[in-house]
Design a protein around this motif. Structure first.
Motif: not given
Ligand code: ZN
Length: 175
Positions: A57, A60, A20, A24
């Motif tokens: 995105e 994530a 993540r 990001t």
């Protein structure tokens, strides 16, 4: 298992936390590059970076969703372990700059995708947990797709490389 021995290789929670963070950071960098291309009125290149940012995105968000099913871990920023690879925050030190050429921006995007791939591939290779291996392999394959997408785009738009700054080192371009 004690907290100290949890790594991305043996803990899905630790792996997801790294994923993540990586996705990001990558999405943020791609958005910065898109903004630079807007300044250059290079809509085509801006669209490439927005697409890559969207992938990051999305990824994530998916990982956040999957993290609900694993026991949460708290990792301090200095405890992230990128396995000898380039940490996302390190490569982000080279910030997008409005004077940056499209060629330079594309190389930066390519490097971001390549280092994401390399991280996942390295976790897959060293995985001590079957779930970690499965996810890491799947994520590495996705990143390989992104690398291919950027390379193909560059190949179809050789004009973008005409702007290559003199001090740029083509050795940074992965094979
Ligand atoms: Zn990607």
């Amino acid at each position: 298992m004690s907290k100290a021995t949890q790594t991305a290789s043996n803990s899905l929670a630790v792996f997801f936390a790294h994923s993540r963070a990586l996705e990001t950071e990558a999405a943020q960098r791609h958005l910065e590059l898109a903004d630079v291309m807007d300044v250059h009125n290079n809509e085509e290149a801006a669209a490439v970076f927005r697409k890559l940012a969207g992938y990051g995105e999305q990824h994530a968000a998916q990982v956040s969703e999957m993290m609900r099913d694993v026991e949460p871990v708290r990792i301090a920023p200095w405890d992230f372990d990128w396995g000898g690879g380039e940490a996302p925050e390190t490569s982000a030190m080279e910030h997008a700059d409005y004077r940056m050429s499209a060629a330079h921006a594309l190389q930066m995007a390519l490097r971001t995708e390549q280092s994401a791939h390399d991280y996942y591939a390295q976790v897959a290779a060293s995985a001590e947990d079957d779930d970690v291996r499965r996810y890491a392999e799947a994520f590495a394959a996705e990143e390989a797709e992104h690398v291919r997408y950027v390379r193909e785009w560059i190949a179809k738009h050789p004009g973008a490389l005409d702007e290559l700054p003199r001090d740029d080192d083509p050795a940074h371009m992965p094979e």
